[in-house]
Motif scaffolding. Structure first.
Motif, PDB file in Angstrom:
ATOM      1  N   ILE A 108     -11.736  -3.846  25.959  1.00  0.00           N
ATOM      2  CA  ILE A 108     -12.695  -4.914  26.241  1.00  0.00           C
ATOM      3  C   ILE A 108     -12.032  -6.248  25.922  1.00  0.00           C
ATOM      4  CG2 ILE A 108     -14.918  -5.948  25.618  1.00  0.00           C
ATOM      5  CD1 ILE A 108     -14.393  -2.247  25.025  1.00  0.00           C
ATOM      6  N   TYR A 126     -16.883 -10.520  29.911  1.00  0.00           N
ATOM      7  CA  TYR A 126     -16.276  -9.319  29.342  1.00  0.00           C
ATOM      8  C   TYR A 126     -15.480  -8.618  30.443  1.00  0.00           C
ATOM      9  CZ  TYR A 126     -19.073  -9.778  25.097  1.00  0.00           C
ATOM     10  OH  TYR A 126     -19.628 -10.233  23.917  1.00  0.00           O
ATOM     11  N   ILE A 148     -12.371 -10.566  26.288  1.00  0.00           N
ATOM     12  CA  ILE A 148     -13.493 -11.500  26.312  1.00  0.00           C
ATOM     13  C   ILE A 148     -13.016 -12.930  26.524  1.00  0.00           C
ATOM     14  CG2 ILE A 148     -15.543 -12.342  25.090  1.00  0.00           C
ATOM     15  CD1 ILE A 148     -15.313  -9.811  23.309  1.00  0.00           C
ATOM     16  N   VAL A 156     -13.604  -5.595  31.242  1.00  0.00           N
ATOM     17  CA  VAL A 156     -13.548  -4.272  30.625  1.00  0.00           C
ATOM     18  C   VAL A 156     -12.720  -3.325  31.504  1.00  0.00           C
ATOM     19  CG1 VAL A 156     -14.893  -2.310  29.801  1.00  0.00           C
ATOM     20  CG2 VAL A 156     -15.805  -4.647  29.568  1.00  0.00           C
ATOM     21  N   VAL A 178     -21.389  -3.171  25.089  1.00  0.00           N
ATOM     22  CA  VAL A 178     -21.414  -4.592  25.464  1.00  0.00           C
ATOM     23  C   VAL A 178     -22.835  -5.049  25.737  1.00  0.00           C
ATOM     24  CG1 VAL A 178     -20.667  -6.282  27.202  1.00  0.00           C
ATOM     25  CG2 VAL A 178     -19.055  -4.548  26.367  1.00  0.00           C
ATOM     26  N   MET A 216     -20.400  -8.618  32.465  1.00  0.00           N
ATOM     27  CA  MET A 216     -19.380  -7.575  32.344  1.00  0.00           C
ATOM     28  C   MET A 216     -18.731  -7.299  33.690  1.00  0.00           C
ATOM     29  SD  MET A 216     -19.838  -3.693  30.872  1.00  0.00           S
ATOM     30  CE  MET A 216     -18.693  -2.367  31.252  1.00  0.00           C
ATOM     31  N   PRO A 247     -24.439  -5.870  28.710  1.00  0.00           N
ATOM     32  CA  PRO A 247     -24.408  -7.123  29.458  1.00  0.00           C
ATOM     33  C   PRO A 247     -25.733  -7.446  30.145  1.00  0.00           C
ATOM     34  CG  PRO A 247     -23.414  -5.386  30.751  1.00  0.00           C
ATOM     35  CD  PRO A 247     -23.714  -4.790  29.399  1.00  0.00           C
ATOM     36  N   LYS A 303     -24.216 -12.442  28.791  1.00  0.00           N
ATOM     37  CA  LYS A 303     -22.991 -11.659  28.952  1.00  0.00           C
ATOM     38  C   LYS A 303     -22.838 -11.177  30.397  1.00  0.00           C
ATOM     39  CE  LYS A 303     -23.286  -9.753  24.247  1.00  0.00           C
ATOM     40  NZ  LYS A 303     -23.405  -8.484  23.479  1.00  0.00           N
TER      41      LYS A 303
END
Length: 354
Positions: free
Chosen positions: A51, A203, A53, A205, A224, A65, A226, A63
């Motif tokens: 992950i 994020y 950021i 990922v 996370v 993702m 999100p 957030k």
């Protein structure tokens, strides 16, 4: 020419690095080395997902993702016979006819090159010739005795296809472009966002074990949690002879595809609308995708957060998916990068109400 915008040496090393489901360590370390000085933070969860950021300056930022899976379809050693031939368990979905004479690497204490073998047609009966050879009938020949093989390889070791990435005409050709071409795209997205003011915490990922059931994304999306999510993956390009246009899922060279539906997800209509408007505003070439089968990490990104997330997917059209070699168009790769970057930067331009 879109190829000029692609870091081909980086894509090559990402493609050629081995990483079957559950064995993504080499890919993960490559990505950490590539991004550790680019992103604000990174960590590896207990499942093995990486992950990364990029933080917003907003103290209450939502957030977003973005996910691409690190693993590739591969195999696991399950038996070494008295003649040194290796039998294997598949890790992910394989079309058996693509295995004949496939060159592989067996990853033990030392990597061994091998070739997928089966009974030659000259030795088959008429009945056998009319049947498709099954996965169970294949074996791996490393050209070594049982004793030599066992010096380096044991049951449980991983096996991956081996092929170098190279250009075939105007197209990128290599192994495991599902999903390494999107892993590359996500690296470039995080690089592009590095010096930009972002309205959300991004994020990036890199998930594990997608090819065996979207397993890494289940853990990552839950962790996370999100508000928004996009899976970056490949999809079927059926723009080949013998298929009618209505049977195409996507066509290569016509831009990244904005997913509406696959076998695991009905994409959130708000995210679809956002991606379509971003594409139109920024004159980024895109195409719609309705995939009647299969699935991507989108499913778990959408469902695993506590309150769910507003999730969609962007795909790169690909010929020969899950076959010996896979093929992608540079134009579509660049379009994915541009579309995702702008989708992040313009996230507040969309009306997210039902």
């Amino acid at each position: 020419m879109s190829l000029e915008k692609i870091d081909l040496p980086l894509l090559k090393v990402i493609s050629e690095t081995s990483g079957a489901p559950g064995f993504e360590k080499k890919v993960r370390h490559l990505l950490i080395d590539t991004l550790k000085d680019i992103v604000d933070e990174f960590y590896v969860d207990n499942m093995g997902n990486l992950i990364t950021i990029k933080k917003s300056n907003k103290p209450t930022a939502k957030k977003f993702m973005l996910a691409a899976h690190m693993d590739e379809i591969g195999f696991m050693v399950k038996h070494i016979d008295d003649n040194g031939y290796i039998r294997f368990q598949t890790l992910g979905g394989f079309d058996p006819k693509t295995l004949t004479s496939l060159r592989v690497k067996v990853h033990g204490k030392k990597d061994l090159l091998g070739v997928m073998g089966c009974k030659p047609i000259h030795s088959m009966s008429a009945a056998e010739r009319s049947k498709v050879v099954t996965n169970e009938e294949y074996f791996i020949d490393c050209g070594l005795s049982k004793e030599e093989v066992e010096k380096h390889v044991k049951v449980g070791d991983s096996i991956t296809r081996w092929q170098e990435l190279e250009m075939v005409g105007d197209l990128i050709n290599g192994k495991s472009l599902d999903d390494r071409v999107c892993v590359y795209a996500l690296v470039e997205i995080m690089k592009t966002l590095k010096d930009k003011e972002v309205p959300v915490d991004v994020y990036g990922v890199f998930t594990v074990q997608e090819e065996v059931g979207l397993r890494g994304a289940q853990v990552a999306a839950h962790g996370v949690s999100p508000d928004y999510g996009i899976a970056l993956d490949v999809t079927v390009a059926n723009d080949i002879p013998s298929l009618a246009p209505q049977d195409y899922v996507t066509s290569m060279g016509k831009g990244a595809s904005i997913k509406h539906f696959d076998g695991g997800t009905i994409c959130d209509r708000r995210m679809v609308a956002h991606l379509e408007s971003v594409s139109e505003r920024n004159e980024i070439t895109s195409q719609p995708e309705v995939l009647p089968f299969g699935g991507t990490d989108t499913a778990n990104i959408q469902r695993m957060p506590k309150n769910g997330s507003i999730a969609g997917a962007i795909s790169i059209p690909m010929r020969y998916l899950h076959q010996t070699t896979e093929m992608a168009h540079p134009t579509d790769v660049v379009a994915m990068i541009d579309l995702v970057v702008n989708a992040v930067l313009e996230i507040e331009k969309n009306d997210w109400n039902y």
